[in-house]
Write an enzyme that holds these catalytic residues in place. Structure first.
Site, short mmCIF file in Angstrom:
data_model
loop_
_atom_site.label_atom_id
_atom_site.label_comp_id
_atom_site.label_asym_id
_atom_site.label_seq_id
_atom_site.Cartn_x
_atom_site.Cartn_y
_atom_site.Cartn_z
N ARG A 1 -83.52 7.69 -45.28
CA ARG A 1 -83.25 8.65 -44.16
C ARG A 1 -81.92 9.63 -44.81
O ARG A 1 -81.07 9.27 -45.14
CB ARG A 1 -82.66 8.10 -43.07
CG ARG A 1 -83.60 7.15 -42.58
CD ARG A 1 -83.51 6.51 -41.07
NE ARG A 1 -84.64 5.77 -40.93
CZ ARG A 1 -84.94 5.05 -39.65
NH1 ARG A 1 -83.85 5.25 -38.72
NH2 ARG A 1 -85.65 4.18 -39.09
N ARG B 1 -74.90 3.39 -41.03
CA ARG B 1 -75.54 4.62 -41.34
C ARG B 1 -75.94 4.99 -42.76
O ARG B 1 -74.69 5.26 -43.30
CB ARG B 1 -75.24 5.65 -40.43
CG ARG B 1 -76.05 6.86 -40.29
CD ARG B 1 -75.36 8.29 -39.40
NE ARG B 1 -75.14 7.67 -38.14
CZ ARG B 1 -76.08 7.48 -37.12
NH1 ARG B 1 -77.15 8.19 -37.31
NH2 ARG B 1 -75.64 7.36 -35.92
N GLU C 1 -77.25 0.13 -31.90
CA GLU C 1 -78.81 -0.02 -31.95
C GLU C 1 -78.84 -0.73 -33.11
O GLU C 1 -78.28 -0.39 -34.28
CB GLU C 1 -79.36 1.43 -32.03
CG GLU C 1 -80.74 1.20 -32.34
CD GLU C 1 -81.58 2.47 -32.51
OE1 GLU C 1 -81.12 3.62 -32.14
OE2 GLU C 1 -82.62 2.56 -33.23
N SER D 1 -85.51 -1.24 -32.23
CA SER D 1 -85.68 -0.05 -31.16
C SER D 1 -87.15 -0.44 -31.16
O SER D 1 -88.12 -0.84 -32.44
CB SER D 1 -85.57 1.04 -31.75
OG SER D 1 -86.06 2.04 -31.09
N ARG E 1 -77.71 -3.26 -40.55
CA ARG E 1 -77.09 -3.28 -39.10
C ARG E 1 -76.92 -4.86 -38.71
O ARG E 1 -76.03 -5.09 -38.07
CB ARG E 1 -77.80 -2.36 -38.14
CG ARG E 1 -77.51 -0.74 -38.41
CD ARG E 1 -77.99 0.10 -37.53
NE ARG E 1 -77.67 1.20 -37.69
CZ ARG E 1 -77.87 2.43 -37.00
NH1 ARG E 1 -78.20 2.33 -35.68
NH2 ARG E 1 -77.51 3.44 -37.34
#
Length: 427
Positions: free
Chosen positions: A258, A273, A345, A348, A390
């Site tokens: 990403r 991130r 988060e 998801s 994460r």
RNA sequence: GGAGGCGUCGCCUAGUCCGGUCGAUGGCGCCCGCCUGCUAAGCGGGUUGAGGAUAAAACCUCUCGCGGGUUCAAAUCCCGCCGCCUCCGCCA
């Protein structure tokens, strides 16, 4: 892509859905106009083409003057057909484009509004408290010799990292636990390619609002995927699935890439991130009717996984404006991160109903009540089983002890071969 | 990377040289019906998908890997691309 029939027969429903996401409904009118224009163009083309074919059949038997006359007529007609065909292609493309730019219709239950308008559905566990000053995962990772951010930056740049020693072991343990969980719940394990053609990327909706976040391979017309949802949605593209074989449940491992464009300044430290990480993603093909229950099932599996990691978390119902292009509804599981004092988060899950399968041309063949068969659009759903960095952040921060050691959650112990991760350097 | 071969409506397959009765042959499988104590065999019919039109049909258009081109007309001729296979080279 939404069902064109809904647009034609109930455009107000689409307008309302646009409003709920905070989007303009201009595209609805554009699509409706394009639909009308398209059908006119089709009629024109088909009538010309029909005539051309009728006359063309007469030519082989015709003789002399009659044949000459026919050839003159068909020649002129051929030009008209070509013109009408081009006009139809233009109309068709305009219709397609306008339809493609309409996001999936959010479920009635979805809260209206943007990122901050989520609804907390449930809170599980109690946020960890400490009788010492808790360290963040960056420091713990360094002490444990688990996360090397400096060298990550040296070699690859910001938002990159090396997982080393127990860090690397922790990833493999998490992957093992995720795969074991997947097996328990009846998923077929998959290792998916993380480079895909434009069709797959576009079909899953990632070249729309999320395009800025996608890496493209220079000079190759290929993309690096941000999630294995992309290859898995395209996995059955251009296929007609046997309805009785549904649901098809896959758990796909892949690296994810990403750009994190537009997130400057957010989570600049650590591995919350990052530009690359590994993930095991659940991906399901099922009927639209069964998709809602399947969505709940995916959520329950995500919760079960977080429970195994002994984390405190909350489940939120994402607001319409924060749904991806493809999603009809999305639940996020957010784990408590002690040094941030908030929930972040970790997983998801989205129900994309028939949005992706319409774009990627995946359908199901079902037997009807009268014994016949029918083809129907089917639904896709995706859900994170484990996004490694994460998960590591939450585990390190939640289970840390005063000396910088970290207790290993019971479920991971058999994969890690130890109950505590010990620091290799001083605090 | 080099050379060659192949790609037809679930599977197999005819057709492609020599463009029009192929607007797609036959077999297998599958579905419906007939027939036969049952089953099998046999007989008859059906069996790609998309779109348009319609109350629903009949009907019409597109679909022979994909995209262009030539032609009144393309599965068939020409160009480009993709995929698969074989051989050679290279390589984890």
């Amino acid at each position: 892509m939404i069902d064109p029939r809904i647009l034609r027969e109930d455009p107000d429903r689409v307008r309302a859905a646009q409003a709920k996401r905070g989007l303009s409904d201009d595209v609805v009118d554009r699509a409706l106009a394009a639909d009308t224009a398209r059908r006119e163009a089709i009629t024109t083309f088909e009538s010309r083409r029909g005539e051309q074919k009728r006359l063309g059949k007469l030519i082989p038997q015709a003789q002399g003057e009659e044949k000459t006359a026919l050839l003159t007529r068909t020649k002129a007609l051929a030009a008209q057909v070509k013109e009408a065909e081009a006009a139809q292609a233009v109309a068709e493309e305009e219709w397609r484009q306008s339809l493609l730019s309409i996001p999936n219709l959010a479920a009635d239950e979805v809260p209206a509004g943007g990122e901050d308008d989520f609804v907390v559905l449930e809170t599980v566990g109690t946020p960890a408290t400490f009788d010492f000053e808790p360290r963040d995962h960056v420091e713990l990772g360094r002490m444990l010799g688990a996360i090397d951010l400096e060298r990550g930056a040296k070699v690859s740049g910001s938002r990159f990292y090396f997982l080393t020693g127990v860090g690397a072991e922790l990833e493999f343990a998490l992957i093992n636990l995720a795969n074991e969980t997947a097996r328990e719940f009846g998923f077929t394990q998959v290792i998916a390619p993380s480079m895909v053609k434009p069709r797959a990327m576009d079909g899953t909706g990632f070249l729309g609002q999320a395009a800025d976040d996608v890496y493209r391979i220079e000079g190759q017309d290929m993309y690096l995927v941000g999630t294995s949802e992309v290859p898995m949605a395209a996995y059955h593209s251009d296929e007609i699935l046997d309805g009785s074989s549904l649901p098809l449940r896959y758990a796909a491992f892949s690296p994810c890439f990403r750009k994190e464009a537009g997130s400057h300044g957010k989570d600049t430290k650590g591995i919350i991130r990052v530009h690359w990480f590994d993930k095991v993603e659940m991906f399901v093909y099922t009927t639209v009717e069964d998709s809602y229950a399947e969505h709940q099932r995916l959520l329950s599996i995500e919760k079960a996984f977080l429970d195994k990691l002994e984390l405190a978390y909350q489940v939120i119902d994402t607001a319409a404006g924060d749904l991806g292009l493809s999603a009809q509804r999305k639940f996020d599981c957010e784990a408590w991160i002690p040094t941030q004092g908030k929930y972040r988060e970790l997983t998801s899950t989205s129900n994309c109903t028939e949005f992706q399968t319409r774009r990627l041309d995946t359908r199901g063949r079902f037997t009807t009540a009268d014994g016949g068969t029918e083809l129907k659009a089917i639904a896709t759903l995706n859900g994170t089983l484990c996004a490694v960095p994460r998960a590591i952040v939450a585990i390190l921060e939640t289970h840390q002890q005063a000396d910088g050691s970290v207790k290993v959650p019971q479920a991971l112990q058999k994969w890690l071969g130890r109950e505590v991760l010990e620091p290799v350097t001083g605090g």
